[in-house]
Design an enzyme around this catalytic site. Sequence first.
Site, PDB file in Angstrom:
ATOM      1  N   HIS A 176       0.849  -1.188   0.000  1.00  0.00           N
ATOM      2  CA  HIS A 176       0.000   0.000   0.000  1.00  0.00           C
ATOM      3  C   HIS A 176       0.888   1.243   0.000  1.00  0.00           C
ATOM      4  O   HIS A 176       1.985   1.237   0.566  1.00  0.00           O
ATOM      5  CB  HIS A 176      -0.883   0.046   1.257  1.00  0.00           C
ATOM      6  CG  HIS A 176      -2.153  -0.718   1.155  1.00  0.00           C
ATOM      7  ND1 HIS A 176      -2.744  -1.325   2.251  1.00  0.00           N
ATOM      8  CD2 HIS A 176      -2.986  -0.967   0.113  1.00  0.00           C
ATOM      9  CE1 HIS A 176      -3.864  -1.924   1.879  1.00  0.00           C
ATOM     10  NE2 HIS A 176      -4.033  -1.720   0.588  1.00  0.00           N
ATOM     11  N   CYS A 277      -2.155   2.718   9.127  1.00  0.00           N
ATOM     12  CA  CYS A 277      -3.176   1.738   8.743  1.00  0.00           C
ATOM     13  C   CYS A 277      -4.368   1.774   9.697  1.00  0.00           C
ATOM     14  O   CYS A 277      -5.508   1.528   9.287  1.00  0.00           O
ATOM     15  CB  CYS A 277      -2.590   0.323   8.725  1.00  0.00           C
ATOM     16  SG  CYS A 277      -1.480  -0.004   7.354  1.00  0.00           S
TER      17      CYS A 277
END
Length: 286
Positions: A176, A277
Site C-alpha cells: 500500500h 493503517c
Amino acid sequence: MSTTEAAATTTRTAHRRRYLMCRPEHFTVNYSINPWMEPAKPTDTAKAVAQWQKLYDLYLELGHEVELIEPLAGYPDMVYTANGGFLIDGRAYVPKFRFEERAGEAPAFADWFRAHGYDTVIPEEVNEGEGDFLLVGDVILAGTGFRSTGDSHREVGEVFGREVVSLNLVDPRFYHLDTAIAVLDPVVAEGQSANIAYLSGAFDDASRAVLEERFPDAILVSDEDGSVFGLNSASDGYNVIISPRAKGFEVQLRERGYNPILIDLSELLLGGGGIKCCTLELRGAK
C-alpha cells in the site's frame, strides 16, 4: 543555508485532526494476503488491543477527535481503518477490496459514512482507500501495483475533481502507498508546499523520478526504517507518531523541526499494518 537547514528552522504547527479507528477486538492472522501475514505465527489479541489503545489515547491527549466504527466478527483486518475509505470535503469514496477476505468491510464503512453525513460514493474500481490514496496539498498521490488498480486513479480523480499522480509500487513488502510514503503536513498554508517522507526503493524508476521532481525537499527514509513500517505514520503537522524501531527516521524528523512520538504496534504489524493503517483521516462532514 541549505534546504535541510532552512527546513529545520521552520516552525511546525500542530493541527487538530479527526480520525476514524476500530478497536481490534477480533484481531488475529488466519489468512495471508500480504508478506507480513503468517497464519502459523501466534497472535495475541489482548496485546493488540492494548497497543492500539495507547495510540487512541495519544490522539486524544494531543487534542484530536477520534470516532469509532464497530468491529465486525470475522473481519480481523477491520482495525486497519485507513483502507476503509478516502474522504475529502464531506465526500467519502468507499473501498472495493481486492481480496474476498476483506470485502465485507466495505458495506460497514459505507453505512458509517452515510450515518455521519458524508456524500458516500460506491466505487466501480478496485481501491483500498487511504491505504493507496494520500492527499498532499491539493494533489492526490495514488498507489498501484499490488492492491488498488490504475482505473481507480481515474475514478478517484473524477470523484474529487483533483489532480491524481499515479505511483507504481514494486516491492511486495510495501503493498500500500501508506507503507512507503508519509504525509508530514496534512494542512498546507497558502504559498507553501507539503512535505513528505518516502522510501525510494518501494517505487519503480518512473515513480521515483516523479517524486524527486515534485518533492525535492522530501525526507528519504532508509530501507531499514521502512521495513519496520516507519513510514506508516500519522502527522498533525508537528507531532509525527512513528514506530519506535524507526531510529533513523526519528532523527530525520527532529532535524526538520517535527516532534516524533514513538508508539509500538508490533502486534498489529503481524497483520501487515501500523499506525497509519489504523488511522483514517475524516475530512468534512460531522
